[in-house]
Scaffold this motif. Sequence first.
Motif, PDB file in Angstrom:
ATOM      1  N   PRO A 640      -1.454   3.956   4.288  1.00  0.00           N
ATOM      2  CA  PRO A 640      -0.238   3.790   5.090  1.00  0.00           C
ATOM      3  C   PRO A 640       0.528   2.510   4.797  1.00  0.00           C
ATOM      4  O   PRO A 640       1.728   2.451   5.048  1.00  0.00           O
ATOM      5  CB  PRO A 640      -0.769   3.805   6.528  1.00  0.00           C
ATOM      6  CG  PRO A 640      -2.223   3.454   6.420  1.00  0.00           C
ATOM      7  CD  PRO A 640      -2.675   4.007   5.107  1.00  0.00           C
ATOM      8  N   TYR A 641      -0.137   1.492   4.280  1.00  0.00           N
ATOM      9  CA  TYR A 641       0.549   0.232   4.000  1.00  0.00           C
ATOM     10  C   TYR A 641       0.997   0.121   2.542  1.00  0.00           C
ATOM     11  O   TYR A 641       1.484  -0.921   2.119  1.00  0.00           O
ATOM     12  CB  TYR A 641      -0.350  -0.952   4.348  1.00  0.00           C
ATOM     13  CG  TYR A 641      -1.720  -0.908   3.718  1.00  0.00           C
ATOM     14  CD1 TYR A 641      -1.923  -1.314   2.403  1.00  0.00           C
ATOM     15  CD2 TYR A 641      -2.817  -0.467   4.439  1.00  0.00           C
ATOM     16  CE1 TYR A 641      -3.170  -1.271   1.825  1.00  0.00           C
ATOM     17  CE2 TYR A 641      -4.081  -0.411   3.868  1.00  0.00           C
ATOM     18  CZ  TYR A 641      -4.254  -0.825   2.569  1.00  0.00           C
ATOM     19  OH  TYR A 641      -5.496  -0.782   1.992  1.00  0.00           O
ATOM     20  N   ALA A 642       0.818   1.209   1.777  1.00  0.00           N
ATOM     21  CA  ALA A 642       1.103   1.177   0.346  1.00  0.00           C
ATOM     22  C   ALA A 642       2.446   1.824   0.030  1.00  0.00           C
ATOM     23  O   ALA A 642       2.839   2.810   0.670  1.00  0.00           O
ATOM     24  CB  ALA A 642      -0.004   1.891  -0.423  1.00  0.00           C
ATOM     25  N   HIS A 643       3.153   1.274  -0.954  1.00  0.00           N
ATOM     26  CA  HIS A 643       4.364   1.915  -1.470  1.00  0.00           C
ATOM     27  C   HIS A 643       3.963   3.269  -2.046  1.00  0.00           C
ATOM     28  O   HIS A 643       3.045   3.362  -2.862  1.00  0.00           O
ATOM     29  CB  HIS A 643       4.992   1.044  -2.557  1.00  0.00           C
ATOM     30  CG  HIS A 643       6.359   1.478  -2.971  1.00  0.00           C
ATOM     31  ND1 HIS A 643       6.602   2.662  -3.623  1.00  0.00           N
ATOM     32  CD2 HIS A 643       7.576   0.890  -2.817  1.00  0.00           C
ATOM     33  CE1 HIS A 643       7.888   2.775  -3.877  1.00  0.00           C
ATOM     34  NE2 HIS A 643       8.511   1.714  -3.382  1.00  0.00           N
ATOM     35  N   PRO A 644       4.626   4.358  -1.636  1.00  0.00           N
ATOM     36  CA  PRO A 644       4.153   5.694  -2.027  1.00  0.00           C
ATOM     37  C   PRO A 644       4.178   5.967  -3.516  1.00  0.00           C
ATOM     38  O   PRO A 644       3.459   6.846  -3.994  1.00  0.00           O
ATOM     39  CB  PRO A 644       5.100   6.633  -1.267  1.00  0.00           C
ATOM     40  CG  PRO A 644       6.301   5.808  -0.950  1.00  0.00           C
ATOM     41  CD  PRO A 644       5.818   4.408  -0.763  1.00  0.00           C
TER      42      PRO A 644
END
Length: 793
Positions: A640-644
């Motif tokens: 959830p905290y990562a650039h997709p």
Amino acid sequence: MKFSESWLRSHVPTNVSRDELSAVLTAIGLEVEEVTALGVGLDHVVVARIVQAERHPEADRLQVCKVDAGQGELLQIVCGAPNARVGLIAPLAMVGAQIGELKIKPAKLRGVESNGMLCSAKELGLDSDASGLLELPDDAAVGMSLVEYLGLPDASIEIKLTPNRADCFSVRGIAFDVAAATHSAVLPFAAEAVTAQGSRELSIQLDAGAEAPRYLGRVIEGVNTSARTPLWMAERLRRSGVRPVSLLVDITQYVMLELGQPMHAYDLDTLKGSVAVRRSRAGETLKLLDGRDAALDDSFLVVTDADRPVGLAGLMGGFDTRVTDATKNVFLEAAHFAPAAIMGRGRKLGLHTDAGHRFERGVDPQLPRTAIEYATRLVLDLAGGTPAPVTEAVREADLPVAAAITLRRARILRVLGIQIEDAEVERILRALGMKVEAVADGWTVTGPSSRFDIAIEEDLIEELARIHGYDKIPTTLPGGAARIAMPSETRLDDLSVRRQLVARDMLETINFAFVDAQLLAQWSQDEGLVPLANPLSAELAVMRPLLLPGLVATLGRNVARQAGRVRLFEVGRVFAQTAGEGKPAPQETVRIAAAVCGDAAALQWGDKARKVDFHDLKGDLESLAAASGAALEFRASQRPYAHPARSADIWRDGQCIGWIGQVHPRVGKAMEIDVDVLGFELDLEPLATRELPRSAELSRFPAVRRDLAVAVAESVSWADLAATIRQAAGELLREVVLFDRYVGQGVEPGFKSLAMGLILQDKSRTLTDRDIEAVVTEVVAAIDRGHGAKIRG
């Protein structure tokens, strides 16, 4: 004790494999005698219904059946099972199936074609019953895979128990030991009290003193005894070595296997009055459930109604009061009998029962209430009925009570020769269901009511030894010489890790191990946190589950103070709450993390300035991995905290050990950081583990390079493609390098062009063109088969 693996895992979720579970059970003293895999090799076995059944024209014992297997047309099957009949639903092995040693093929039996085989439980390896076809419920989905329908694959595990471990004659009892040994937690089990709807009760009287201190009973009227045992219950019983009989009997067996409490169901209408438990009288006889007449003396306990024996307490019920298909009203019993009152009584009559086996060794005196409520709920859910209140007779003074035992640290060291950490001692004892209270020199421990074998301090130390691991108790000889511990060559030490990252132009930071819960919420990391009982402030109230939030916050403070290029790393511990009873110690893991932003290189004149990107940070991580020889793999990440589109999970040897990529802009905005932030975080131990260096002969023969350009779907990663190439090329491949990636004109939309070099070399000779072409041909064919990759013209 025999049970199914899936049943055990329903009580104690654990990620250990079947082989590991067997090893754990044996290591903690529950010796595994046999593990029988169920549902293996049943790929082409389906649920089928017999639509027509006629006698074989040439054989009296064979039937020619028309079977619906969900394929649209009926299959003709010749079957000799005595229970084959119209409407029966049973397993069908289709043509092509492999049942044990038998390969199913189209065949002719006495001149009649047969296209498959209807199967018994024994033929499928699911049970020892070979008396007829395995009958499935009428609502079974025709055409469905039998494996899927029966919840397979599974395994039947049989363990050998010592007489002192009566608590492990139940699935739930075993679950506590497994939970303690695998650092798991037993799921809660709550048998909620059933609301009474009827008023009919039987009074209960205890006349056997301390030999029968507790007896509970409940009347359930209007029970549908013709209801069929549900498949899930029947399968759990069957996989535990118990053949389903009828619903009420199966429910009592099921409760006994799951909780360890023997139970019995009486036909209420055959009872003549109040129920009592007393000593038998010399000369009394009782016809038992199995039809034999038992001649009693004054050493037995009997259950009576109106002073008439109707059951051998703790052993077997009576024949005249058994439940039958005509039963409408039931009296359920659950009791506690002293082990001494049951020991040897069955042997006097040549009788061995599961109930007697358990009562002889000791059954939890607090369990009858839970068992009768649980059994009642099962009866109501499966057969209906009107329950009356539970009637209980109890002699509190005669019930066994677990005594508090003092456990001393010094005594543990003295007996075992090792020092076990306080947190581990408490974790083990609490996981086993014990109450633990810390005192000055150790603990005060109270065993669960189910553990009759916990009486003295050494019993507790034995529990610690078997769960902590006998293999962790070293064999040492007395000696006076000091030994100098040499650092292991199989691990990259922490100082070398730090030096490697400092050499990559990074600065080490040290942040607080406790952070603000609101900061973690911004990272969507607000579950499983370890709160502090007495935090320094509300902003430092929980232990960190990740290094990155604190590290990025530090980076943000530097950026806010005009630091344009920031490169930070940290080595530290993270904390996660572990499930379990009481307050288990949090799990600590050592990790390494880095966070960077700004330019890729410091201010210089040799190259154009550019911003740091994913590949720059990946290079930093791979240089660190190279120090230990770790081969890392990168796969797309969905954190959830990562650039997709600019992040990846980090894997080593099939294990996900961390993450690398760009922090999601949403997180940066929430933290008021207006620059792109990249970072990585991973467990240190898998990264620092390395193999011992070994010398190898260098080839004296020249290497050959062959370049290939292939078109492959965008969804195919280079890592997967390279793995296929290495496997296909074999020992001649020294290296495969990717030197170009292209999309655009000449490449089909949705595809990409990858150009790679295969470097081939042999240690014993110069490679010929034929050798090289054979490798290239195999590689091309393998990537085509595995990934649909085509050579570009």
